[in-house]
Design an enzyme around this catalytic site. Structure first.
Site, PDB file in Angstrom:
ATOM      1  N   GLU A  71     -63.840  59.367  27.150  1.00  0.00           N
ATOM      2  CA  GLU A  71     -63.829  60.660  26.472  1.00  0.00           C
ATOM      3  C   GLU A  71     -64.962  61.477  27.105  1.00  0.00           C
ATOM      4  OE1 GLU A  71     -64.429  60.613  22.222  1.00  0.00           O
ATOM      5  OE2 GLU A  71     -64.336  62.799  22.155  1.00  0.00           O
TER       6      GLU A  71
ATOM      7  N   LYS B 213     -72.954  56.584  23.457  1.00  0.00           N
ATOM      8  CA  LYS B 213     -73.113  57.952  23.959  1.00  0.00           C
ATOM      9  C   LYS B 213     -73.728  58.856  22.904  1.00  0.00           C
ATOM     10  CE  LYS B 213     -68.917  58.055  25.682  1.00  0.00           C
ATOM     11  NZ  LYS B 213     -67.621  58.628  26.019  1.00  0.00           N
TER      12      LYS B 213
ATOM     13  N   ARG C  71     -67.220  44.278  24.464  1.00  0.00           N
ATOM     14  CA  ARG C  71     -68.025  45.313  25.101  1.00  0.00           C
ATOM     15  C   ARG C  71     -69.352  44.708  25.549  1.00  0.00           C
ATOM     16  NH1 ARG C  71     -69.394  50.375  23.071  1.00  0.00           N
ATOM     17  NH2 ARG C  71     -67.246  50.599  22.467  1.00  0.00           N
TER      18      ARG C  71
HETATM   19  P1  ATP Z   1     -69.634  54.969  23.245  1.00  0.00           P
HETATM   20  O1  ATP Z   1     -69.490  54.206  21.977  1.00  0.00           O
HETATM   21  O2  ATP Z   1     -70.812  54.575  24.064  1.00  0.00           O
HETATM   22  O3  ATP Z   1     -69.524  56.435  23.078  1.00  0.00           O
HETATM   23  P2  ATP Z   1     -66.920  54.846  23.837  1.00  0.00           P
HETATM   24  O4  ATP Z   1     -66.168  53.576  23.757  1.00  0.00           O
HETATM   25  O5  ATP Z   1     -66.751  55.819  22.743  1.00  0.00           O
HETATM   26  O6  ATP Z   1     -68.422  54.501  24.124  1.00  0.00           O
HETATM   27  P3  ATP Z   1     -65.254  56.026  25.779  1.00  0.00           P
HETATM   28  O7  ATP Z   1     -65.507  57.205  26.620  1.00  0.00           O
HETATM   29  O8  ATP Z   1     -64.231  56.133  24.721  1.00  0.00           O
HETATM   30  O9  ATP Z   1     -66.638  55.609  25.165  1.00  0.00           O
HETATM   31  O10 ATP Z   1     -65.002  54.743  26.669  1.00  0.00           O
HETATM   32  C1  ATP Z   1     -64.242  54.672  27.820  1.00  0.00           C
HETATM   33  C2  ATP Z   1     -63.934  53.232  28.100  1.00  0.00           C
HETATM   34  O11 ATP Z   1     -65.131  52.503  28.308  1.00  0.00           O
HETATM   35  C3  ATP Z   1     -63.212  52.593  26.941  1.00  0.00           C
HETATM   36  O12 ATP Z   1     -62.120  51.859  27.433  1.00  0.00           O
HETATM   37  C4  ATP Z   1     -64.257  51.719  26.318  1.00  0.00           C
HETATM   38  O13 ATP Z   1     -63.671  50.601  25.726  1.00  0.00           O
HETATM   39  C5  ATP Z   1     -65.146  51.348  27.497  1.00  0.00           C
HETATM   40  N1  ATP Z   1     -66.507  51.045  27.058  1.00  0.00           N
HETATM   41  C6  ATP Z   1     -67.344  51.846  26.369  1.00  0.00           C
HETATM   42  N2  ATP Z   1     -68.498  51.215  26.084  1.00  0.00           N
HETATM   43  C7  ATP Z   1     -68.395  49.973  26.620  1.00  0.00           C
HETATM   44  C8  ATP Z   1     -69.257  48.829  26.676  1.00  0.00           C
HETATM   45  N3  ATP Z   1     -70.463  48.828  26.113  1.00  0.00           N
HETATM   46  N4  ATP Z   1     -68.805  47.728  27.310  1.00  0.00           N
HETATM   47  C9  ATP Z   1     -67.600  47.719  27.885  1.00  0.00           C
HETATM   48  N5  ATP Z   1     -66.743  48.741  27.867  1.00  0.00           N
HETATM   49  C10 ATP Z   1     -67.123  49.869  27.250  1.00  0.00           C
HETATM   50 MG    MG Z   2     -65.213  56.898  22.098  1.00  0.00          MG
END
Ligand code: ATP
Ligand code: MG
Length: 550
Positions: free
Chosen positions: A34, A269, A259
């Site tokens: 995102e 983020k 994760r």
């Molecule tokens: P955050 O919680 O840090 O905002 P998010 O999952 O909301 O992370 P996205 O932009 O939706 O962020 O994530 C893009 C991809 O990266 C998704 O497929 C998510 O599962 C993966 N991802 C995000 N954080 C991690 C992590 N700590 N370890 C592995 N994969 C991750």
């Molecule tokens: Mg997200």
């Protein structure tokens, strides 16, 4: 801690099986961020997993921006994400935006309404939350649940046409308010948001929810293996419901992995954005940030990050990885690549009283003692040099082998010097040392007359290049957050230490991104933003040693 190599990654096995059984002809994965912030090291794990999986089986990987939430998203983030993925060394096949599919998603929502599987609800967000039930109690049906198809079509069309304010109406799936899986209790499909979208501008004022949009995006792109993190495991039944009931031609499958969590590292983020917004750090690429851009600016290489991601593997259960493991991989990567030079971070002037005034000699120095291919360089030596302040002690404890009055040490690549006199200022601080050198002891001359126990580093004073050094500690340490406290209350006040010292003259022309190993201090990267001509700034990537073994 996940320290074992997991070459038999379970997702890889699934893909291999699906290919050999003919269930899929070509593997297609996607990385779906995102664009609401910069990528962090956790995303790197997902990027490596998706791209390397497709590469291994000669498939494809799309970079797809999940831009369904216009209020939080921005083109700045889109651009930074593209740059980070490329920097890590990956090339996407398709570049897509969820917003490319808003038209199709709207059509699928109409289809669900026509099938009696979606309805417009007038309840507020709070009411919807309160009537969702709990893990042990079923939810309550909305009073608007049994609207006719015609009425729903009319209201949804008017939501799209902008007749309603934010939050006034939502479109919900009609599944089962008593389902043991809370995600199936009539989840929201669409909401009203009057906001400018970075791609579609003001075209839409209704936006699909992530859980509805994501499976449709995967199906539209023909994604075969939709890999996400474990929190989405309970969403899988709804994912499958959306694909089935929206009558998508292609049926993607969702798989979950754990994760990445790192010790002493904030990895959300939302929190990282807070650090940026509150100016607790110098932007998203502050070297203390666990963002890809921060790690890059600190001096991490894509090779080190990829090797780290490979090592941590793809576990099916949660674990916290020791941050020292990431450090291990940058040391490994730079060990044979980085020029090994000398830098004095906290200088103390030394005058070599028996060295001829005005004379400069050029001494031979190996560029990397473990990699002879890197060759040699010449470094100047003269009557005045700088040494490290803490390489001298007036009253040393036992077993201190560096300089103290009357003691002799070896200067790396040069001569033995002996401390003869200590010059103090009016307050008693040591401001200069007066030493003698022994010309017989020149490095490389084969001198075997006597031994000294300490070797210290130095920089010749008249050619020395003034430089800044930035040393880092974790921004936040792993303490429990107490009630009512924010993680910002746990900021480490010592996360950045700035020192002014000197480096060898050969580093005067260093450019941003150049990496060195400084004798005894560790690996450093030339800061690409703050370095100026004649005054480089060095970010410490990592110190030389760690107790950690992989
Ligand atoms: P955050 O919680 O840090 O905002 P998010 O999952 O909301 O992370 P996205 O932009 O939706 O962020 O994530 C893009 C991809 O990266 C998704 O497929 C998510 O599962 C993966 N991802 C995000 N954080 C991690 C992590 N700590 N370890 C592995 N994969 C991750
Ligand atoms: Mg997200």
């Amino acid at each position: 801690m996940e320290t074992k190599t997991s070459s038999s990654n379970f997702i890889k096995n699934i893909v291999a099986e699906d290919l050999s059984s003919g269930k899929v002809k070509e593997v297609i994965t996607r990385f779906p961020p995102e664009p609401n912030g910069y990528l962090h090291i956790g995303h790197a794990k997902s990027i490596c997993l998706n791209f390397e999986l497709a590469d291994e089986f000669k498939g494809k990987t799309n970079l797809r921006f999940d831009d369904t939430n216009p209020v939080k998203e921005d083109v700045e983030y889109v651009e930074s994400i593209k740059q980070d993925v490329q920097w890590l060394g990956f090339e996407w096949d398709g570049l897509f935006f969820a917003s490319d599919y808003f038209g199709e998603m709207y059509e699928r929502a109409l289809l669900l309404i026509r099938k009696g599987l979606a309805y417009v609800d007038d309840q507020t967000a709070d009411q919807i939350r309160e009537t969702r039930g709990t893990l042990t109690a079923p939810g309550q049906e909305s009073p608007y649940r049994n609207r006719t198809v015609e009425e729903n079509l009319d209201l949804f069309g008017r939501m799209k046409d902008g007749e309603f304010a934010d939050g006034q109406k939502v479109l919900r799936a009609k599944i089962d308010m008593a389902s043991p899986n809370v995600n199936l209790r009539d989840p929201i499909l669409y909401r009203v948001v009057h906001a400018f979208h970075h791609n579609t501008g003001d075209k839409w004022c209704i936006y699909p929810m992530y859980a509805f949009a994501h499976p449709l995006e995967d199906a539209i792109e023909g994604v075969t293996h939709s890999i996400c993190t474990l929190e989405f495991e309970d969403q899988r039944p709804f994912y499958d419901w959306v694909i089935r009931e929206s009558e998508m031609k292609w049926v993607p499958r969702q798989y979950e992995f754990a994760r990445l969590n790192l010790t002493n590292t904030v990895m959300s983020k939302r929190k990282l954005k807070q650090l940026v917004d509150e100016k607790a750090v110098d932007g998203w690429d502050d070297p203390r940030m666990p963002t890809i851009s921060g790690l890059r600016r600190k001096g991490y290489t894509p090779e080190a990050i990829r090797a780290f991601c490979r090592e941590i593997g793809v576990a099916k259960s949660y674990g916290i990885v020791d941050e020292r493991m990431l450090e291990h991989f940058i040391r490994e990567d730079l060990k044979l690549k980085a020029l090994r030079t000398m830098a004095v971070l906290q200088p103390l002037k030394v005058v070599i009283t028996n060295y001829p005034e005005g004379q400069v000699e050029w001494l031979d120095a190996e560029n990397n003692s473990e990699n002879p291919d890197m060759g040699h360089r010449q470094i100047p030596f003269s009557r005045e040099i700088y040494i490290e302040r803490d390489d001298f002690m007036d009253n040393p404890p036992p077993k201190y082998f560096r300089l103290f009055p009357g003691n002799e040490v070896r200067l790396k690549h040069a001569y033995f010097i002996k401390c003869e006199e200590v010059v103090l200022d009016s307050e008693g601080n040591v401001v200069e040392l007066r030493c003698t050198y022994d010309p017989e002891t020149k490095s490389g001359s084969g001198f075997a007359g006597r031994k000294v126990k300490g070797t210290i580093h130095w920089v010749e004073a008249t050619h020395a290049v003034p430089a800044q050094f930035r040393l880092y500690e974790p921004l936040i340490t792993d303490e429990e957050e107490e009630e009512g406290q924010s993680f910002l209350d746990h900021l480490n006040p010592n996360s950045l230490e700035t020192l002014e010292g000197f480096v060898e003259q050969g580093m005067k022309e260093s450019v941003g991104g150049d990496k060195y190993q400084f004798f005894r201090h560790g690996y450093f990267n030339v800061d690409p933003k703050d370095s100026t001509a004649g005054h480089p700034v060095f970010n410490r990537i990592v110190s030389l040693k760690s107790s950690f073994t992989v």
